[in-house]
Design an enzyme around this catalytic site. Structure first.
Site, short mmCIF file in Angstrom:
data_model
loop_
_atom_site.label_atom_id
_atom_site.label_comp_id
_atom_site.label_asym_id
_atom_site.label_seq_id
_atom_site.Cartn_x
_atom_site.Cartn_y
_atom_site.Cartn_z
N TRP A 26 -50.11 2.40 -1.37
CA TRP A 26 -49.33 2.09 -2.57
C TRP A 26 -47.97 2.76 -2.43
O TRP A 26 -47.88 3.98 -2.46
CB TRP A 26 -50.05 2.58 -3.83
CG TRP A 26 -51.14 1.66 -4.29
CD1 TRP A 26 -52.45 1.72 -3.94
CD2 TRP A 26 -50.98 0.55 -5.16
NE1 TRP A 26 -53.14 0.71 -4.54
CE2 TRP A 26 -52.27 -0.04 -5.30
CE3 TRP A 26 -49.91 -0.03 -5.83
CZ2 TRP A 26 -52.49 -1.16 -6.09
CZ3 TRP A 26 -50.14 -1.14 -6.62
CH2 TRP A 26 -51.41 -1.70 -6.76
N GLU A 83 0.85 -1.19 0.00
CA GLU A 83 0.00 0.00 0.00
C GLU A 83 0.89 1.24 0.00
O GLU A 83 1.73 1.40 0.88
CB GLU A 83 -0.93 0.01 1.22
CG GLU A 83 -1.64 1.32 1.48
CD GLU A 83 -2.43 1.81 0.28
OE1 GLU A 83 -2.35 3.02 -0.01
OE2 GLU A 83 -3.13 0.99 -0.38
N CYS A 88 -15.82 6.67 0.86
CA CYS A 88 -17.15 7.28 0.77
C CYS A 88 -17.44 8.21 1.96
O CYS A 88 -18.29 9.10 1.86
CB CYS A 88 -18.22 6.20 0.71
SG CYS A 88 -18.05 5.08 -0.70
N TYR A 122 -46.23 -2.37 4.69
CA TYR A 122 -47.04 -1.15 4.78
C TYR A 122 -47.46 -0.89 6.21
O TYR A 122 -47.92 -1.79 6.93
CB TYR A 122 -48.30 -1.23 3.91
CG TYR A 122 -49.35 -0.22 4.34
CD1 TYR A 122 -49.13 1.14 4.11
CD2 TYR A 122 -50.51 -0.62 5.00
CE1 TYR A 122 -50.07 2.08 4.54
CE2 TYR A 122 -51.44 0.30 5.43
CZ TYR A 122 -51.22 1.65 5.21
OH TYR A 122 -52.13 2.59 5.64
N SER A 174 -7.63 -0.11 4.43
CA SER A 174 -9.01 -0.51 4.75
C SER A 174 -9.84 0.65 5.29
O SER A 174 -10.42 0.57 6.36
CB SER A 174 -8.99 -1.67 5.76
OG SER A 174 -8.35 -2.79 5.23
N ARG A 212 -46.96 1.01 -11.76
CA ARG A 212 -48.31 0.98 -12.36
C ARG A 212 -48.38 1.92 -13.56
O ARG A 212 -48.92 1.56 -14.62
CB ARG A 212 -49.36 1.38 -11.33
CG ARG A 212 -49.58 0.35 -10.23
CD ARG A 212 -50.59 0.84 -9.22
NE ARG A 212 -51.93 0.96 -9.78
CZ ARG A 212 -52.99 1.45 -9.11
NH1 ARG A 212 -52.85 1.89 -7.87
NH2 ARG A 212 -54.16 1.51 -9.68
#
Length: 468
Positions: free
Chosen positions: A450, A47, A57, A442, A53, A458
């Protein structure tokens, strides 16, 4: 130059050499060690930086102060790797791969001493490097790429020394957007100069516009359709402004958010196969094509896009860690494969969550696919439940077949991780009609009756059924 005179010859044990000490490389080393003891397999890892390690991010959140300490981004230190019988050599850069001789030439970054190390099996995990524009001033003091912890520390040190409070971010991809927010959090006046009309080129422009509006709401100045021509410096040689064809934007610090390229100079020099995006090409076992005992993973490789069927370069830590697990298993004599990706990613600007998976419209056109789109606005929870927020969901489906091609989501709390529903549907090759029957959880605090993804499905299913 101090070059070791003799070639290092392994003993009865096989030797696995790993180039790169971050996610893919050390995941591979660790997995190989789990499967084979030090008596069976010697592992040497190189390295060139100061850290191993770590979470690249997390760097924007460290710079912005949300993560208070650098070391919280380190998953495992060099000492911890060494305690597991991995010979990890920090601040050591591999300069050459000798395929015919089965060895690598490494240089101690601090002393300059060089030596050869032989290998029976090789892992290339050299990562990616920030794109630096080829223009005057690009290497001036005060211009920073952000890819490693060393990069993050250099930027934080610069911010601490700089008297002015003006920052310019060049580029508005994930890193550019996240760094713009980080600099706002540090009290800087931030301008983002972007070649495209809207930020987040990983989204379609209509969805990118929503991100644009959110960034301006944070006080970030967005400059679109603007190509940077040069970075201007002062009498001290340090950055003082960023110039486009039409304007100059004062800057005490400049952050490059243009993106990254695979770090494959070593592989190219060795004659290993590279793809159209400059990344190493591997098979399903992450073995470099045409080379039985060489593997590659992480940000230096190209991977198969399961939706388009084409190779892509997608530098993400999620992929890198999976690659490492696959490589380590195979290098230790086991068997594992990495089938490909659908291109899922999520980010945020303040409280705005941004997510995508699959293909954008231009990706679908490039792949020769005919498609329909459906865009809807919905809520994160039942409309009557406290704390409900809105989100926009855009869905692409293949014309006639209805196969899901991609989903983009922009919204507040509860929006971003809904993209995982679409990621699973893409991986399974589902149609939008099939998605409408998904049995999702839900309750009013979590979703409307939905779910927004199903509402979009849909609408997309109806569009698929319309005559052309």
């Amino acid at each position: 130059m101090n070059m070791s005179a003799t070639r290092d010859v392994p003993g009865e044990r096989e030797r696995l050499v790993v180039i790169g000490g971050d996610a893919a490389g050390m995941s591979a080393a660790s997995q190989a060690r789990r499967l084979k003891s030090a008596g069976e397999l010697e592992i040497v890892a190189f390295e060139r930086g100061h850290f191993t390690s770590f979470s690249a991010c997390g760097i924007p959140y460290w710079v912005g102060g949300e993560v208070p300490e650098r070391d919280r981004l380190i998953a495992r230190t060099a000492e911890e790797h060494r305690a597991r019988d991995i010979d990890l050599r920090m601040r050591t850069e591999v300069m050459e791969i000798d395929l015919a001789g089965g060895r690598v030439r490494a240089r101690d970054v601090d002393s300059g001493a060089e030596s050869w190390t032989s290998y029976d099996k090789l892992v290339i995990a050299t990562g990616a490097r920030p794109i630096r524009p080829d223009m005057p001033g690009a290497d001036a003091p005060g211009v920073h790429g952000v890819q490693t912890l060393d990069d993050g520390q250099a930027l934080i040190d610069r911010l601490a020394r700089t008297r002015g409070r003006r920052a310019v971010v060049i580029g508005a991809g994930y890193i550019g957007v996240e760094m713009a927010e980080a600099l706002i959090n540090r009290g800087y006046e931030v301008t983002v100069v972007n070649r495209g009309s809207e930020p987040m080129s990983t989204l379609d422009p209509d969805m990118g516009r929503l991100v644009h509006e959110a960034m301006e709401g944070l006080g970030i100045t967005m400059v679109g359709d603007a190509a940077v021509t040069k970075i201007l410096t002062g009498d001290d040689g340090a950055v003082r402004a960023v110039a486009t064809e039409d304007a100059e934007y004062p800057a005490d610090v400049v952050v490059l958010g243009i993106g990254v390229r695979p770090e494959t100079d070593l592989a190219r020099a060795a004659g290993l196969p590279l793809g159209d995006h400059g990344g190493l090409l591997t098979d399903l076992a992450m073995r470099v094509r045409g080379h039985e005992n060489i593997w590659a993973g992480g940000d230096c490789v190209e991977v198969l896009d399961l939706v388009s069927g084409r190779e892509r370069h997608i530098p993400l830590g999620t992929h890198a860690n999976k690659h490492g697990q696959i490589i380590g298993t195979n290098a230790a004599g086991g068997y594992a494969t990495f089938p490909g990706v659908v291109g899922t990613a999520v980010s945020k600007v303040c409280d705005l969550e941004i997510a995508r998976t699959g293909l954008r419209e231009k990706d679908a056109r490039r792949a020769g696919l005919q498609y329909v789109t459906a865009t809807i606005e919905s809520t994160s929870r039942a409309g009557y439940y406290p704390g409900t927020s809105f989100m926009t969901v855009k869905m692409l489906a293949e014309r006639r077949t209805g196969r899901l091609l991609g989903v983009q989501i922009v919204g507040r709390e509860g929006a971003g991780k809904r993209v995982d529903i679409a990621a699973v549907a893409l991986t399974a090759g589902m149609t939008v009609e099939q998605m409408t029957s998904l049995d999702l959880g839900y309750a009013p605090p979590f979703s409307p009756v939905w779910d927004p993804v199903l509402v979009a499905a849909r609408k997309a299913a109806k569009a698929v059924q319309q005559p052309t």
